[in-house]
Design an enzyme around this catalytic site. Structure first.
Site, PDB file in Angstrom:
ATOM      1  N   LYS A   1       5.105  -1.315 -14.314  1.00  0.00           N
ATOM      2  CA  LYS A   1       6.477  -1.720 -14.456  1.00  0.00           C
ATOM      3  C   LYS A   1       6.679  -2.864 -15.389  1.00  0.00           C
ATOM      4  O   LYS A   1       5.761  -3.722 -15.662  1.00  0.00           O
ATOM      5  CB  LYS A   1       6.605  -2.276 -12.747  1.00  0.00           C
TER       6      LYS A   1
ATOM      7  N   ASN B   1      -6.915 -11.345  -9.228  1.00  0.00           N
ATOM      8  CA  ASN B   1      -5.825 -11.947 -10.082  1.00  0.00           C
ATOM      9  C   ASN B   1      -6.032 -11.149 -11.464  1.00  0.00           C
ATOM     10  O   ASN B   1      -6.942 -11.472 -12.228  1.00  0.00           O
ATOM     11  CB  ASN B   1      -5.866 -13.246  -9.988  1.00  0.00           C
TER      12      ASN B   1
ATOM     13  N   ASP C   1      -5.090  -5.904  -6.045  1.00  0.00           N
ATOM     14  CA  ASP C   1      -3.849  -6.989  -5.730  1.00  0.00           C
ATOM     15  C   ASP C   1      -4.552  -8.256  -5.410  1.00  0.00           C
ATOM     16  O   ASP C   1      -5.769  -8.369  -5.167  1.00  0.00           O
ATOM     17  CB  ASP C   1      -3.050  -6.526  -4.571  1.00  0.00           C
TER      18      ASP C   1
ATOM     19  N   TRP D   1       2.070   3.110  -2.533  1.00  0.00           N
ATOM     20  CA  TRP D   1       1.691   3.720  -3.596  1.00  0.00           C
ATOM     21  C   TRP D   1       0.531   4.326  -3.244  1.00  0.00           C
ATOM     22  O   TRP D   1       0.126   5.630  -3.545  1.00  0.00           O
ATOM     23  CB  TRP D   1       1.604   3.258  -5.018  1.00  0.00           C
TER      24      TRP D   1
ATOM     25  N   ASP E   1       2.390  -1.515 -10.564  1.00  0.00           N
ATOM     26  CA  ASP E   1       3.349  -1.812 -10.080  1.00  0.00           C
ATOM     27  C   ASP E   1       3.483  -3.500  -9.824  1.00  0.00           C
ATOM     28  O   ASP E   1       4.351  -3.803  -9.135  1.00  0.00           O
ATOM     29  CB  ASP E   1       3.850  -1.304  -8.738  1.00  0.00           C
TER      30      ASP E   1
ATOM     31  N   GLY F   1       0.928  -1.182   0.024  1.00  0.00           N
ATOM     32  CA  GLY F   1      -0.173  -0.045  -0.043  1.00  0.00           C
ATOM     33  C   GLY F   1       0.821   1.221  -0.136  1.00  0.00           C
ATOM     34  O   GLY F   1       0.383   2.398   0.237  1.00  0.00           O
TER      35      GLY F   1
END
Ligand code: SAM
Length: 199
Positions: free
Chosen positions: A151, A83, A67, A52, A111, A50
């Site tokens: 990312k 997912n 997440d 970010w 991320d 958490g």
């Protein structure tokens, strides 16, 4: 945690009460590239634990965090445990948007990364698989003109990835924040100006 994780950003995060040192990567991306303006609607993929999310809340953003792992609650933030590789992930996110009264996001951030193996080519390949899932969601949920930031472990499929998804955007940039470990091939790809149209 091993000793070598305890670098300046680890200790700084403890002092600043961020949940992760990753928070400084997002601060860099915002300060240097202006990827988010205060108060915008943001979809954040790969949010746990958490760090970010804390940065986004500090900037008064309207946040939907996603997440595969649980995340300890942050007041004002809607969290969806999901997912993103599931086929119905875009649909689940759309449902959560409707619940939160969000029509489209100004920015989609990711991320997200699966556990690294240390084998460069396979970490790169799995980051491209996750990246494709992120970008599928981004092109379905971004407003026109919006931004996507994700990312990736850089490798031989990176150029093709950028070509594939770049056609939906006006421009892109690749960057490596100072808080990324020097030895890591981690990069962030920023796609600006979502057009909604291919070509
Ligand atoms: N940005 C976070 C922060 O500031 O605290 C750190 C994110 S961590 C580097 C990567 C996250 O991606 C992990 O929490 C992991 O559970 C999540 N993740 C990996 N694969 C995922 C998937 N398929 N769907 C959703 N989340 C995923």
């Amino acid at each position: 945690m091993t000793g070598d994780h305890r670098d300046q950003y680890y200790w700084k995060a403890k002092k600043d009460q961020f949940r992760s040192r990753a928070a400084y990567k997002l601060e860099f991306l915002i300060d240097r590239y202006g990827i988010i303006k205060n108060g915008q609607s943001v979809l954040e993929i790969g949010s746990s634990p958490g760090g970010w999310t804390q940065v986004l809340v500090e900037r008064s953003c309207h946040v939907l965090s996603v997440d595969i792992q649980p995340m300890q609650e942050i007041p004002g933030v809607k969290f969806l445990k999901l997912n993103i590789l599931r086929e119905d992930a875009p649909e689940r996110i759309r449902e959560a948007m409707t619940d939160s009264g969000i029509e489209a996001f100004d920015t989609v951030l990711s991320d997200a990364m699966s556990k690294t193996s240390g084998i460069k080519s396979s970490d790169h390949a799995s980051s491209v698989v996750i990246g494709d899932a992120v970008m599928k969601i981004a092109v379905e949920t971004l407003r026109r003109g919006g931004t996507a930031v994700l990312k990736q472990f850089q490798g031989d499929m990176t150029n093709d990835f950028i070509r594939r998804w770049g056609q939906y955007f006006r421009d892109h940039k690749i960057t490596k924040p100072p808080a990324s470990r020097k030895e890591s091939s981690e990069i962030y790809i920023i796609f600006y100006g979502f057009s909604g149209n291919v070509g």
